[in-house]
Motif scaffolding. Structure first.
Motif, mmCIF file in Angstrom:
data_model
loop_
_atom_site.group_PDB
_atom_site.id
_atom_site.type_symbol
_atom_site.label_atom_id
_atom_site.label_comp_id
_atom_site.label_asym_id
_atom_site.label_seq_id
_atom_site.Cartn_x
_atom_site.Cartn_y
_atom_site.Cartn_z
ATOM 1 N N LEU B 72 -1.210 2.044 -4.625
ATOM 2 C CA LEU B 72 0.005 1.810 -4.642
ATOM 3 C C LEU B 72 0.649 0.649 -5.482
ATOM 4 C CD1 LEU B 72 2.842 2.667 -3.487
ATOM 5 C CD2 LEU B 72 2.426 0.935 -1.725
ATOM 6 N N ILE B 161 7.444 3.741 3.900
ATOM 7 C CA ILE B 161 6.349 4.164 2.810
ATOM 8 C C ILE B 161 5.917 5.615 3.603
ATOM 9 C CG2 ILE B 161 4.459 3.068 3.672
ATOM 10 C CD1 ILE B 161 4.629 3.880 0.036
ATOM 11 N N TYR B 162 5.474 5.634 4.680
ATOM 12 C CA TYR B 162 5.041 6.956 5.357
ATOM 13 C C TYR B 162 5.461 6.941 6.839
ATOM 14 C CZ TYR B 162 1.346 4.057 7.031
ATOM 15 O OH TYR B 162 0.329 3.186 7.633
ATOM 16 N N GLY B 328 6.133 0.474 6.743
ATOM 17 C CA GLY B 328 6.822 0.135 5.325
ATOM 18 C C GLY B 328 6.621 -1.141 5.310
ATOM 19 N N ILE B 348 8.832 1.228 -4.647
ATOM 20 C CA ILE B 348 8.118 2.043 -3.444
ATOM 21 C C ILE B 348 9.129 2.969 -2.744
ATOM 22 C CG2 ILE B 348 7.242 1.295 -1.220
ATOM 23 C CD1 ILE B 348 6.178 -1.262 -2.514
ATOM 24 N N GLU B 354 5.630 6.944 -3.197
ATOM 25 C CA GLU B 354 4.953 7.546 -1.998
ATOM 26 C C GLU B 354 3.940 8.490 -2.286
ATOM 27 O OE1 GLU B 354 7.842 9.046 1.011
ATOM 28 O OE2 GLU B 354 8.634 6.728 1.218
ATOM 29 N N TYR B 357 0.623 6.605 -3.338
ATOM 30 C CA TYR B 357 0.068 6.020 -1.927
ATOM 31 C C TYR B 357 -0.536 7.018 -1.324
ATOM 32 C CZ TYR B 357 -0.945 4.152 2.579
ATOM 33 O OH TYR B 357 -1.632 3.460 3.662
ATOM 34 N N ALA B 366 4.907 11.486 3.656
ATOM 35 C CA ALA B 366 5.808 10.746 2.902
ATOM 36 C C ALA B 366 7.402 11.054 3.845
ATOM 37 C CB ALA B 366 6.293 11.025 1.203
ATOM 38 N N ALA B 371 9.468 13.334 -2.509
ATOM 39 C CA ALA B 371 8.300 13.047 -3.047
ATOM 40 C C ALA B 371 7.411 14.345 -2.920
ATOM 41 C CB ALA B 371 7.610 12.348 -1.573
#
Lengths: 321, 445
Positions: B72, B161-162, B328, B348, B354, B357, B366, B371
């Motif tokens: 990432l 982020i996820y 995050g 990001i 995402e 990553y 994500a 995404a």
């Protein structure tokens, strides 16, 4: 006389002369340079002592009267509220005190006498005595954290040596660290494993220092080995006995690292100790510095008791001498 | 051993001084602990970085997430031109030192968790609001993600982020072999547990040594019995812990306890997952971020792993809610390189980032709408579906409540319950929790 020689001569002299009345006369005779040297030599350790022992100790006592959360200014002042919380609300506090007491008792009644026994036996110049000494002393050279790791592997429920030896590897495997009725004892076995060697080495040193003529005299008077030890040798070893008592208490109160390793840093049921609670509240995501400091103060007060007893004892002895 | 002379040393002098030293050391170690919190254990790398470069404090210390995080940051550097210096810290250490880290010399950006667990620090002024970043990335995210990223003051503080769902895992092969069916109600689940037990399986693998995994079980039973609003109220202590609805949760949980792997308080969850991998256990309730990730770490058969959503208990709520925690990145208040850090955050907050990553991450999903992650496996595809099907997702007990209260106090209470799931224990831990919650929540808020 060179500078270093003078320094060397002065060091022990100054220390041993401290409590006697002769000190004043001698101090007057000190040259200016000697006095400067004395101030420097005493001043540095005194400053270090104030900065690293007294300042943090007093600070944590002060902080214990706040409920500071570690962010921003130190506030609010809540008086003894955090102490009340510990004594009346916190369900982990009294178990922790109890476990600390159990620790002292196990060390004092089992580990320490066992170490003394080993020392007395090894003092009799058995064949291979040095090998035994090394074997028993080996755990003392390891840090408690390392001992924690070693015993954690032995106690592991599914992969551990002890359960394998007991043949309990299936669903009946004993959970040594997880079972709140077992885990304190399991940890105490590991901690005692080290403590025994520690006490043994101290006591052995004491025994070696006993004048051999005392033993001979006792034998001539017709004392059996049991009487010789309890009536003659043991009283002579009074200083070392005090040392061992103090060490036993202090080692019990500062028990932390071995539990921290075995419980992976969390406070497990059955393994609550005051030192674990202190770190739980002070090193954590949302810290309660005030409450952690209150617990630390409680621990400090408990720890001061044996230290004060020890100091009173040893100063009284110096006065007599 | 060098022999006698070692032990024949003059006794009294040496040992007394030793003891004094010990006494001093002991007193110091007790007393000095509060001060420890004052020293930052964070990275020393901050400071001298020039324009166009930032430092990034990361708690992604396990090998798999660490390499995904590396991908990432590389992609971010490529896209924004900002050089990123990553400072990785063991995640437990990172979390435990967060207060002193953020007050000391923090890295510009740092990894953190969404929800109340972020809001606590935002309220204390340790995290910088990033509304201007969200002006640009807002369109990429659904409203649920936006809500998670705001502090109590309505400003944005985190770019997620996820996230990942907490669900019941099982091995497909076990279910096929024994002819088990996926339970959709509590009674069906209990029946299945009984069947598994008679087949010699542990119905639920369980490890609670770290203190938090069992909080997930409390959460899901609470969400199923009492719903999402009640969960949030309880977490913020707007409902007392002595409430009868909390008793209901513990009573329901007690029904399940005979089917749960015993001795959980002495087992780390990783070892519990291994029981599932070895097919000694039939099911395990935890996040994909743990179970599926552990399968990957252990090279176990990830294709055999499947999950179902926790069964319904009360038809009022059905299967409407679950824990789906989001992780995050935040900008530290004390950040030195604010502008390049915001540039990185803007990057990001895109589906593209995402996806970068998640290229090597086989368990998280994500949050961004746009995404496009072609590398999703069956678990991840199903995760997206089940999270979307929820009317609302909770974060987790230690993310929706005061994290210290959750991880110390509630965890200790739950440990007690696990070791003795009796009505007497339930009663005593409820009143104890309430007494402690009163102190914690009035002291801070």
């Amino acid at each position: 006389m060179t500078e270093t020689e003078k320094q060397a001569a002065l060091g022990p002299d100054a220390a041993s002369a401290a409590p006697t009345p002769r000190r004043r006369r001698r101090a007057l005779r000190l040259t200016k340079r000697d006095r400067v040297l004395l101030i420097v030599l005493l001043g540095i350790p005194l400053l270090a002592d104030l900065a690293f022992v007294w300042f943090p100790a007093v600070t944590s006592v002060v902080l214990s009267f706040t409920s500071w959360n570690g962010v921003g200014a130190i506030q609010p002042w809540v008086g003894t509220q955090e102490y009340k919380f510990a004594f009346t609300v916190d369900p982990q506090f009294w178990p922790a005190v109890l476990h600390n007491i159990i620790w002292v008792l196990v060390f004092g009644l089992i580990a320490t006498p066992l170490g003394m026994l080993f020392a007395v036996i090894l003092d009799r110049n058995l064949k291979g005595s040095r090998i035994y000494q090394s074997v028993f002393f080996l755990p003392v050279m390891l840090s408690l954290a390392l001992i924690g790791i070693i015993w954690e592997l032995m106690y592991s429920q599914n992969y551990g040596l002890i359960n394998t030896l007991l043949g309990r590897t299936g669903s009946d495997a004993i959970n040594w660290i997880g079972n709140p009725d077992l885990n304190l004892w399991a940890v105490l076995v590991a901690a005692s494993w080290r403590q025994v060697g520690y006490v043994m080495i101290l006591y052995l040193a004491g025994l070696k220092g006993v004048d051999a003529s005392l033993r001979e005299a006792a034998q001539i008077d017709g004392a059996n080995p049991w009487q010789t030890f309890w009536r003659v040798i043991f009283p002579v070893l009074k200083p070392i006995n005090i040392v061992i008592i103090v060490i036993t208490v202090i080692e019990s109160l500062r028990a932390y690292d071995i539990i921290y390793i075995m419980s992976h840093g969390t406070v497990l049921p059955g393994l609550e100790l005051l030192s674990m609670l202190v770190t739980q509240y002070i090193i954590g995501q949302t810290t309660r510095i005030g409450y952690g400091s209150a617990l630390a103060t409680v621990l400090l007060v408990i720890a001061l008791v044996p230290i004060i007893i020890f100091l009173v004892q040893s100063f009284r002895k110096d006065e007599k001498a | 051993m060098r022999g006698q002379s070692n032990f024949g040393a003059p006794v009294s002098g040496v040992s007394r001084r030793d003891v004094l030293k010990f006494g001093g050391a002991a007193a110091l170690s007790f007393a000095a602990v509060p001060l420890l919190a004052g020293c930052s254990s964070g990275g020393s790398s901050g400071g001298s970085s020039g324009p166009g470069s930032i430092t990034f404090g990361s708690n992604y210390s396990d090998p798999a997430p660490k390499s995904a995080f590396g991908d990432l940051t590389k992609a971010a550097t490529k896209s924004t031109g900002v050089k990123i210096d990553v400072n990785t810290v063991d995640h437990n250490t990172f979390q435990n030192n967060i207060t002193s880290y953020l007050q000391g010399t923090p890295n510009d950006l740092f990894t953190w968790f969404a929800g109340y667990r972020m809001q606590v620090f935002a309220d204390q002024g340790l995290i910088e609001p990033i509304d201007d970043v969200w002006d640009k990335i807002g369109k990429n995210f659904p409203d649920s993600a936006k809500a998670l990223s705001k502090g109590t003051d309505g400003h944005y503080y985190i770019v997620p982020i996820y996230n990942y769902p907490w669900v019941v895992f099982y091995n497909k092969s076990t279910f096929q072999e024994k002819g088990y069916e996926i339970p959709t109600t509590w009674d069906q689940m209990i029946t299945l547990c009984k069947k598994m037990q008679s087949d010699g399986l542990i119905p639920f693998a369980f490890g609670q040594q770290d203190g938090w995994p069992a909080l997930g079980t409390f959460d899901i039973i609470n969400l199923r019995l009492n719903g999402f609003e009640y969960h949030m109220k309880l977490m913020q202590h707007k409902v007392p812990w002595t409430d009868s609805k909390v008793t209901d949760v513990f009573n329901k949980w007690a029904e399940l306890m005979p089917y749960v792997q015993p001795g959980a308080t002495g087992r780390i969850w990783q070892d519990a997952v291994k029981t599932l991998e070895a097919k000694k256990a039939g099911m395990m309730f935890q996040g994909t971020n743990q179970v599926a990730a552990q399968y990957v770490t252990d090279n176990a058969d990830l294709d055999d792993l499947d999950f179902f959503v926790y069964p319904e208990i009360d038809p009022t709520w059905g299967q409407d809610y679950m824990d789906a925690p989001a992780d995050g990145f935040c900008l530290a208040k004390k950040a030195k390189n604010v502008d390049p850090a915001k540039k990185v955050l803007e990057y990001i907050g895109t589906g593209q980032a995402e996806a970068a990553y998640l290229k090597n991450d086989k368990w998280d999903v994500a949050l961004a709408n746009d995404a496009d992650v072609p590398s999703y496996n069956a678990i991840q595809k199903k995760s997206v579906e089940v999270i979307k099907a929820c009317k609302n997702v909770a974060q987790f007990l230690d993310r929706d409540s005061d994290p210290g209260f959750a991880d110390n106090t509630v965890a200790a209470a739950v440990d007690k319950f696990i070791n003795s799931p009796t009505p007497a224990t339930i009663k005593s831990i409820q009143s104890s929790l309430e007494a402690q919650a009163k102190t914690v929540f009035t002291a801070q808020h």
